[in-house]
Motif scaffolding. Structure first.
Motif, PDB file in Angstrom:
ATOM      1  N   GLY A 128       0.768  -1.233   0.000  1.00  0.00           N
ATOM      2  CA  GLY A 128       0.000   0.000   0.000  1.00  0.00           C
ATOM      3  C   GLY A 128       0.797   1.280   0.000  1.00  0.00           C
ATOM      4  N   ALA A 129       2.129   1.198   0.056  1.00  0.00           N
ATOM      5  CA  ALA A 129       2.939   2.414   0.076  1.00  0.00           C
ATOM      6  C   ALA A 129       2.841   3.152  -1.255  1.00  0.00           C
ATOM      7  CB  ALA A 129       4.395   2.083   0.378  1.00  0.00           C
ATOM      8  N   THR A 130       2.724   4.478  -1.182  1.00  0.00           N
ATOM      9  CA  THR A 130       2.747   5.296  -2.400  1.00  0.00           C
ATOM     10  C   THR A 130       3.972   6.190  -2.465  1.00  0.00           C
ATOM     11  OG1 THR A 130       1.364   6.983  -1.334  1.00  0.00           O
ATOM     12  CG2 THR A 130       0.238   5.278  -2.620  1.00  0.00           C
ATOM     13  N   ARG A 131       4.780   6.172  -1.421  1.00  0.00           N
ATOM     14  CA  ARG A 131       6.094   6.805  -1.477  1.00  0.00           C
ATOM     15  C   ARG A 131       7.030   5.962  -0.624  1.00  0.00           C
ATOM     16  NH1 ARG A 131       6.113  12.243   2.446  1.00  0.00           N
ATOM     17  NH2 ARG A 131       5.660  11.122   4.380  1.00  0.00           N
ATOM     18  N   LEU A 132       8.316   6.100  -0.883  1.00  0.00           N
ATOM     19  CA  LEU A 132       9.342   5.346  -0.181  1.00  0.00           C
ATOM     20  C   LEU A 132      10.310   6.316   0.472  1.00  0.00           C
ATOM     21  CD1 LEU A 132      10.060   2.768  -3.006  1.00  0.00           C
ATOM     22  CD2 LEU A 132       8.791   2.301  -0.896  1.00  0.00           C
ATOM     23  N   ARG A 133      10.778   5.942   1.651  1.00  0.00           N
ATOM     24  CA  ARG A 133      11.754   6.773   2.346  1.00  0.00           C
ATOM     25  C   ARG A 133      12.890   5.925   2.902  1.00  0.00           C
ATOM     26  NH1 ARG A 133       9.193  11.785   5.897  1.00  0.00           N
ATOM     27  NH2 ARG A 133       8.998  13.191   4.111  1.00  0.00           N
ATOM     28  N   ILE A 134      14.080   6.490   2.868  1.00  0.00           N
ATOM     29  CA  ILE A 134      15.216   5.951   3.617  1.00  0.00           C
ATOM     30  C   ILE A 134      15.450   6.965   4.716  1.00  0.00           C
ATOM     31  CG2 ILE A 134      17.583   5.116   3.515  1.00  0.00           C
ATOM     32  CD1 ILE A 134      17.213   4.724   0.512  1.00  0.00           C
ATOM     33  N   ARG A 135      14.779   6.759   5.794  1.00  0.00           N
ATOM     34  CA  ARG A 135      14.714   7.704   6.906  1.00  0.00           C
ATOM     35  C   ARG A 135      14.130   6.951   8.090  1.00  0.00           C
ATOM     36  NH1 ARG A 135      10.838  11.333   9.018  1.00  0.00           N
ATOM     37  NH2 ARG A 135      11.687  13.348   9.713  1.00  0.00           N
ATOM     38  N   GLY A 136      14.583   7.230   9.282  1.00  0.00           N
ATOM     39  CA  GLY A 136      14.097   6.506  10.445  1.00  0.00           C
ATOM     40  C   GLY A 136      12.585   6.527  10.558  1.00  0.00           C
ATOM     41  N   ASN A 137      12.010   5.397  10.954  1.00  0.00           N
ATOM     42  CA  ASN A 137      10.567   5.263  11.099  1.00  0.00           C
ATOM     43  C   ASN A 137      10.243   5.005  12.566  1.00  0.00           C
ATOM     44  OD1 ASN A 137       7.839   4.944  10.673  1.00  0.00           O
ATOM     45  ND2 ASN A 137       8.009   2.915   9.749  1.00  0.00           N
ATOM     46  N   PRO A 138      10.170   6.068  13.395  1.00  0.00           N
ATOM     47  CA  PRO A 138       9.921   5.884  14.828  1.00  0.00           C
ATOM     48  C   PRO A 138       8.589   5.179  15.067  1.00  0.00           C
ATOM     49  CG  PRO A 138      10.588   8.142  14.335  1.00  0.00           C
ATOM     50  CD  PRO A 138      10.271   7.482  13.029  1.00  0.00           C
ATOM     51  N   PRO A 139       8.457   4.464  16.192  1.00  0.00           N
ATOM     52  CA  PRO A 139       9.416   4.424  17.305  1.00  0.00           C
ATOM     53  C   PRO A 139      10.519   3.376  17.149  1.00  0.00           C
ATOM     54  CG  PRO A 139       7.474   3.192  17.912  1.00  0.00           C
ATOM     55  CD  PRO A 139       7.188   3.781  16.553  1.00  0.00           C
ATOM     56  N   TYR A 140      10.415   2.491  16.165  1.00  0.00           N
ATOM     57  CA  TYR A 140      11.431   1.453  15.986  1.00  0.00           C
ATOM     58  C   TYR A 140      12.357   1.862  14.849  1.00  0.00           C
ATOM     59  CZ  TYR A 140       8.190  -1.296  18.817  1.00  0.00           C
ATOM     60  OH  TYR A 140       7.365  -1.733  19.823  1.00  0.00           O
ATOM     61  N   PHE A 141      13.443   2.513  15.188  1.00  0.00           N
ATOM     62  CA  PHE A 141      14.398   2.910  14.160  1.00  0.00           C
ATOM     63  C   PHE A 141      15.799   2.804  14.740  1.00  0.00           C
ATOM     64  CE2 PHE A 141      13.807   6.717  16.611  1.00  0.00           C
ATOM     65  CZ  PHE A 141      15.018   7.392  16.560  1.00  0.00           C
ATOM     66  N   ALA A 142      16.749   2.529  13.868  1.00  0.00           N
ATOM     67  CA  ALA A 142      18.142   2.403  14.302  1.00  0.00           C
ATOM     68  C   ALA A 142      18.959   3.632  13.957  1.00  0.00           C
ATOM     69  CB  ALA A 142      18.783   1.167  13.668  1.00  0.00           C
ATOM     70  N   TRP A 143      18.589   4.324  12.876  1.00  0.00           N
ATOM     71  CA  TRP A 143      19.303   5.503  12.409  1.00  0.00           C
ATOM     72  C   TRP A 143      18.294   6.502  11.842  1.00  0.00           C
ATOM     73  CZ3 TRP A 143      20.042   0.607  10.253  1.00  0.00           C
ATOM     74  CH2 TRP A 143      21.172  -0.094  10.675  1.00  0.00           C
ATOM     75  N   PRO A 144      18.667   7.779  11.766  1.00  0.00           N
ATOM     76  CA  PRO A 144      17.805   8.745  11.077  1.00  0.00           C
ATOM     77  C   PRO A 144      17.790   8.543   9.559  1.00  0.00           C
ATOM     78  CG  PRO A 144      19.295   9.851  12.614  1.00  0.00           C
ATOM     79  CD  PRO A 144      19.776   8.439  12.476  1.00  0.00           C
ATOM     80  N   GLY A 145      18.856   7.985   9.008  1.00  0.00           N
ATOM     81  CA  GLY A 145      18.972   7.799   7.567  1.00  0.00           C
ATOM     82  C   GLY A 145      20.185   6.932   7.279  1.00  0.00           C
ATOM     83  N   ILE A 146      20.906   7.232   6.219  1.00  0.00           N
ATOM     84  CA  ILE A 146      22.115   6.478   5.884  1.00  0.00           C
ATOM     85  C   ILE A 146      23.329   7.217   6.446  1.00  0.00           C
ATOM     86  CG2 ILE A 146      23.584   5.569   4.050  1.00  0.00           C
ATOM     87  CD1 ILE A 146      21.153   5.479   2.237  1.00  0.00           C
ATOM     88  N   ASP A 147      24.087   6.559   7.298  1.00  0.00           N
ATOM     89  CA  ASP A 147      25.360   7.104   7.748  1.00  0.00           C
ATOM     90  C   ASP A 147      26.241   7.300   6.515  1.00  0.00           C
ATOM     91  OD1 ASP A 147      28.073   7.289   8.659  1.00  0.00           O
ATOM     92  OD2 ASP A 147      27.581   6.230  10.498  1.00  0.00           O
ATOM     93  N   VAL A 148      26.728   8.512   6.317  1.00  0.00           N
ATOM     94  CA  VAL A 148      27.455   8.814   5.078  1.00  0.00           C
ATOM     95  C   VAL A 148      28.732   7.991   4.926  1.00  0.00           C
ATOM     96  CG1 VAL A 148      26.502  11.134   4.899  1.00  0.00           C
ATOM     97  CG2 VAL A 148      28.645  10.790   6.142  1.00  0.00           C
ATOM     98  N   ARG A 149      29.207   7.395   6.011  1.00  0.00           N
ATOM     99  CA  ARG A 149      30.387   6.533   5.890  1.00  0.00           C
ATOM    100  C   ARG A 149      30.072   5.235   5.157  1.00  0.00           C
ATOM    101  NH1 ARG A 149      32.102   6.314  12.063  1.00  0.00           N
ATOM    102  NH2 ARG A 149      29.829   6.007  12.145  1.00  0.00           N
ATOM    103  N   TYR A 150      28.796   4.860   5.114  1.00  0.00           N
ATOM    104  CA  TYR A 150      28.383   3.724   4.285  1.00  0.00           C
ATOM    105  C   TYR A 150      28.136   4.252   2.868  1.00  0.00           C
ATOM    106  CZ  TYR A 150      27.698   1.106   8.662  1.00  0.00           C
ATOM    107  OH  TYR A 150      27.881   0.472   9.873  1.00  0.00           O
ATOM    108  N   THR A 151      29.206   4.697   2.247  1.00  0.00           N
ATOM    109  CA  THR A 151      29.111   5.374   0.956  1.00  0.00           C
ATOM    110  C   THR A 151      28.438   4.526  -0.124  1.00  0.00           C
ATOM    111  OG1 THR A 151      31.088   6.626   1.534  1.00  0.00           O
ATOM    112  CG2 THR A 151      30.448   6.617  -0.783  1.00  0.00           C
TER     113      THR A 151
END
Length: 305
Positions: free
Chosen positions: A108-131
């Motif tokens: 059912g998703a109509t948009r996609l995000r690579i961004r933390g999905n609270p309350p269960y999230f490990a990071w806000p997004g992609i750590d830039v060191r994981y280039t």
């Protein structure tokens, strides 16, 4: 490629630990994000063993779904994607991402995000060191949103004393009590947080109360909540969320709550605390000597009808 099963979890923890070199608790991250993944959105990628007698897991991807609400569309979150270090640069990451996108769209998703999905999230997004992950997102058509930052606190060096400030807050004219939250706080505290701040902070505070002892401290006056702060809710070294009633700001309540949480973490043997998804950088720097640490890029992509 297939859906993962609970029997895969030991292998997935090992794979994440090998691939997420900037996250020493990667195994626990797998468990956290497994619990919140949408049905059908836990995927593993396999290849034949070298001896040809079986298969081995070489990649994984988890995604979660945030339902539509108000004017916000149903959003699929790419929460975790790992390919074993020895199997990279062969298109496996692209294949996992494409399959996870397909499954989130089917859910059912109509948009996609690579961004933390609270309350269960490990990071806000992609750590830039994981280039390579940043490059994968860009190549897959994701557009970059706002950056997010975490701050680090050296718990051995930080001044975490609160006795004088707690005494000052408790004096006549203030009457503010700072204490560890209790299980019986859950319902009224969650209601107050949700009314005062909205979002998922109320749920995260409730999660902190389910530890023994609770990983949550509160400020109270005449039975009314004035502030709260939690730690170790998603990941044991993480601090947050924290909030203070607007009318009570400027009294020093937030500084006391912060220090009490960090003192808990230091007592638990944590050397460096990580303040997640930071807003008031100056406050944390001034109060406990926090420094800017991890930088995350966040991304979004629309799904064509």
């Amino acid at each position: 490629m297939r859906s993962a099963t609970p029997e895969d979890l030991p292998t997935l923890r090992e794979l994440a630990s090998a691939g997420l070199i900037h996250d020493p608790d990667a195994g626990a991250v797998v468990d956290l994000l497994w619990s919140s993944a949408a049905d059908g959105c836990r995927i593993v990628l396999e290849r034949p063993d070298d001896d040809g007698n079986g298969t081995r897991v070489i990649g994984l991807a988890f995604g979660s779904l945030r339902p539509a609400h108000d004017d916000v569309p149903a959003t699929g979150h790419i929460d975790l994607l790992v390919v074993g270090p020895e199997h990279r640069e062969r298109g496996h990451g692209r294949a996992l991402l494409a399959e996870l996108e397909r499954r989130l769209a089917a859910a059912g998703a109509t948009r996609l995000r690579i961004r933390g999905n609270p309350p269960y999230f490990a990071w806000p997004g992609i750590d830039v060191r994981y280039t390579p992950a940043v490059c994968l997102a860009t190549a897959a058509g994701y557009e970059r949103l706002l950056d997010a930052d975490n701050m680090l606190v050296d718990l051995a060096a930080a001044d975490l004393a609160t006795e004088d400030d707690e005494r000052r807050l408790a004096e006549a004219g203030m009457g503010v009590e700072i204490r560890r939250a209790r299980p019986e706080d859950e319902k009224p505290l969650r209601a107050w947080i949700e009314e005062e701040f909205g979002g998922t902070w109320g749920q995260e505070a409730a999660m902190a109360l389910h530890n023994d002892p609770p990983r949550l401290h509160v400020a109270v006056r005449d039975g009314a909540y004035l502030g709260f702060a939690g730690h170790g809710i998603q990941r044991v070294a993480m601090f947050g969320p924290m909030g203070t009633d607007e009318a009570a700001r400027g009294l020093g309540i937030g500084a006391v709550l912060l220090r009490r949480c960090l003192a808990d973490q230091r007592e638990a043997g944590i050397a460096v605390a990580e303040i997640g998804w930071v807003g008031p950088v100056r406050f944390y720097s001034k109060t406990v000597g926090a420094t800017l640490g991890r930088v995350f890029w966040t991304f979004e992509k629309s799904i064509s009808a």
